[in-house]
Enzyme design. Structure first.
Site, PDB file in Angstrom:
ATOM      1  N   GLU A 116      -3.349  10.720 -10.024  1.00 28.00           N
ATOM      2  CA  GLU A 116      -3.329  10.715 -11.487  1.00 28.00           C
ATOM      3  C   GLU A 116      -4.285   9.647 -11.994  1.00 28.00           C
ATOM      4  O   GLU A 116      -4.319   8.532 -11.475  1.00 28.00           O
ATOM      5  CB  GLU A 116      -1.910  10.405 -11.995  1.00 28.00           C
ATOM      6  CG  GLU A 116      -1.810  10.377 -13.516  1.00 28.00           C
ATOM      7  CD  GLU A 116      -0.392  10.090 -14.013  1.00 28.00           C
ATOM      8  OE1 GLU A 116       0.398   9.490 -13.261  1.00 28.00           O
ATOM      9  OE2 GLU A 116      -0.087  10.467 -15.155  1.00 28.00           O
ATOM     10  N   HIS A 152       2.543  11.563  -6.698  1.00 25.50           N
ATOM     11  CA  HIS A 152       1.119  11.233  -6.819  1.00 25.50           C
ATOM     12  C   HIS A 152       0.922   9.726  -6.732  1.00 25.50           C
ATOM     13  O   HIS A 152       1.881   8.953  -6.715  1.00 25.50           O
ATOM     14  CB  HIS A 152       0.554  11.763  -8.145  1.00 25.50           C
ATOM     15  CG  HIS A 152       1.244  11.205  -9.360  1.00 25.50           C
ATOM     16  ND1 HIS A 152       2.100  11.951 -10.154  1.00 25.50           N
ATOM     17  CD2 HIS A 152       1.232   9.968  -9.918  1.00 25.50           C
ATOM     18  CE1 HIS A 152       2.554  11.202 -11.147  1.00 25.50           C
ATOM     19  NE2 HIS A 152       2.054   9.996 -11.016  1.00 25.50           N
ATOM     20  N   GLU A 183      -3.705   3.221   2.124  1.00 23.69           N
ATOM     21  CA  GLU A 183      -3.986   3.215   3.558  1.00 23.69           C
ATOM     22  C   GLU A 183      -4.175   4.666   4.004  1.00 23.69           C
ATOM     23  O   GLU A 183      -3.276   5.493   3.820  1.00 23.69           O
ATOM     24  CB  GLU A 183      -2.822   2.582   4.334  1.00 23.69           C
ATOM     25  CG  GLU A 183      -3.000   2.643   5.852  1.00 23.69           C
ATOM     26  CD  GLU A 183      -1.775   2.132   6.625  1.00 23.69           C
ATOM     27  OE1 GLU A 183      -0.762   1.808   5.979  1.00 23.69           O
ATOM     28  OE2 GLU A 183      -1.846   2.071   7.857  1.00 23.69           O
ATOM     29  N   HIS A 194       0.824  -1.204   0.000  1.00 18.39           N
ATOM     30  CA  HIS A 194       0.000   0.000   0.000  1.00 18.39           C
ATOM     31  C   HIS A 194       0.859   1.255   0.000  1.00 18.39           C
ATOM     32  O   HIS A 194       2.060   1.204   0.271  1.00 18.39           O
ATOM     33  CB  HIS A 194      -0.931   0.023   1.225  1.00 18.39           C
ATOM     34  CG  HIS A 194      -0.205   0.036   2.536  1.00 18.39           C
ATOM     35  ND1 HIS A 194      -0.180  -1.051   3.392  1.00 18.39           N
ATOM     36  CD2 HIS A 194       0.531   0.988   3.159  1.00 18.39           C
ATOM     37  CE1 HIS A 194       0.537  -0.747   4.464  1.00 18.39           C
ATOM     38  NE2 HIS A 194       0.981   0.481   4.351  1.00 18.39           N
ATOM     39  N   ARG A 253      -1.834  10.443   5.248  1.00 18.04           N
ATOM     40  CA  ARG A 253      -2.507  10.905   6.463  1.00 18.04           C
ATOM     41  C   ARG A 253      -3.689  11.790   6.095  1.00 18.04           C
ATOM     42  O   ARG A 253      -3.596  12.583   5.151  1.00 18.04           O
ATOM     43  CB  ARG A 253      -1.522  11.665   7.363  1.00 18.04           C
ATOM     44  CG  ARG A 253      -0.425  10.784   7.902  1.00 18.04           C
ATOM     45  CD  ARG A 253       0.510  11.523   8.863  1.00 18.04           C
ATOM     46  NE  ARG A 253       1.630  10.641   9.231  1.00 18.04           N
ATOM     47  CZ  ARG A 253       2.751  10.535   8.535  1.00 18.04           C
ATOM     48  NH1 ARG A 253       2.931  11.268   7.452  1.00 18.04           N
ATOM     49  NH2 ARG A 253       3.695   9.688   8.919  1.00 18.04           N
TER      50      ARG A 253
END
Lengths: 164, 164
Positions: A141, A98, A80, A30, A34
């Site tokens: 993107e 990105h 996550e 992953h 935040r």
């Protein structure tokens, strides 16, 4: 352990290995970002972008909630979201760029994002590529799968907005 | 298009769809990070971390080079390194957290990283989790596949270093 893929074919007993780096299987799990608002983030990543929540964990002691989302049918590669119950400001930085997804119909995806109030920072004027930002300004993107779609309105006339 | 997975089974003709978001297939492509040194980054992500370069593209006009790497056997989930030929400083930000990989032997992976001069910011004292940083301070989480390995030296006694 299907995901080991070709790596498993190369795996031999450790004792005889000169180049261990060739043999230790790895798998992408992953990318963690935040967030400052679970509801807004789940609306963006889920309802608007099209990912689905696959797992959630609340840690009472650590006072945080983790939400894992993934593209439907592509659940092994996740995003996550970390929500600290006592959130601080999370400014962006330039070393991260990105997170990219291929989508089946970039116009449909961008239309759905707009319906949910998301600005298309870089509209898919070329039928191929778009950029949006999460509520915490993570750049996403979007790339059209396969060939670019034929250019069409309203995308052709839609200007860029801000940075991405 | 194997990766469409379950999503393809749900796909029906667009004209009859009320909830288009259920039907538009997506797929994770990559997480992009900006780098200031191709050689140092390829050494870190490749030789030390264990990813393999799967694609590289140089754009003379845009004056940038893109390097795509992935875990062996898991090539569909990539990391994209963007090297601008006129690089600027790329400070970090807090909205991005880390990129995570599962590894078959977290001790072997951390040993290899150390052999390449990488500091283990959060050593795998628990046989389960470690964090390192790329040359441009992108945080990388390593998670032991399956059960944690039995705790052992030198990891048990290795302190944390810096942040991750």
């Amino acid at each position: 352990m299907l995901w080991l893929g070709k790596a498993i074919h190369n795996r031999v007993h450790r004792g005889s290995i000169a180049h261990a780096e060739e043999l230790v299987a790895m798998r992408y799990l992953h990318t963690m970002v935040r967030i400052t608002n679970i509801e807004a983030s789940c609306k963006f990543y889920g309802d608007a972008l099209g990912l689905r929540e696959v797992r959630r964990r609340e840690d009472q002691k650590g006072r945080y909630t983790l939400v894992f989302l993934a593209a439907p049918g592509d659940e092994s590669a996740q995003i996550e979201l970390t929500y600290n119950w006592d959130p601080q400001p999370y400014p962006g930085g330039r070393n991260f760029g990105h997170i990219a997804y291929a989508v089946e119909d970039i116009y449909a995806t961008c239309s759905r994002l707009m319906e949910h109030g998301v600005t298309i920072n870089r509209p898919p004027r070329d039928g191929k590529m778009a950029f949006v930002r999460s509520p915490d300004r993570i750049s996403i993107e979007l790339l059209q799968m396969g060939e670019a779609l034929p250019a069409r309105e309203p995308w052709i006339s839609m200007p860029n907005t801000g940075e991405w």
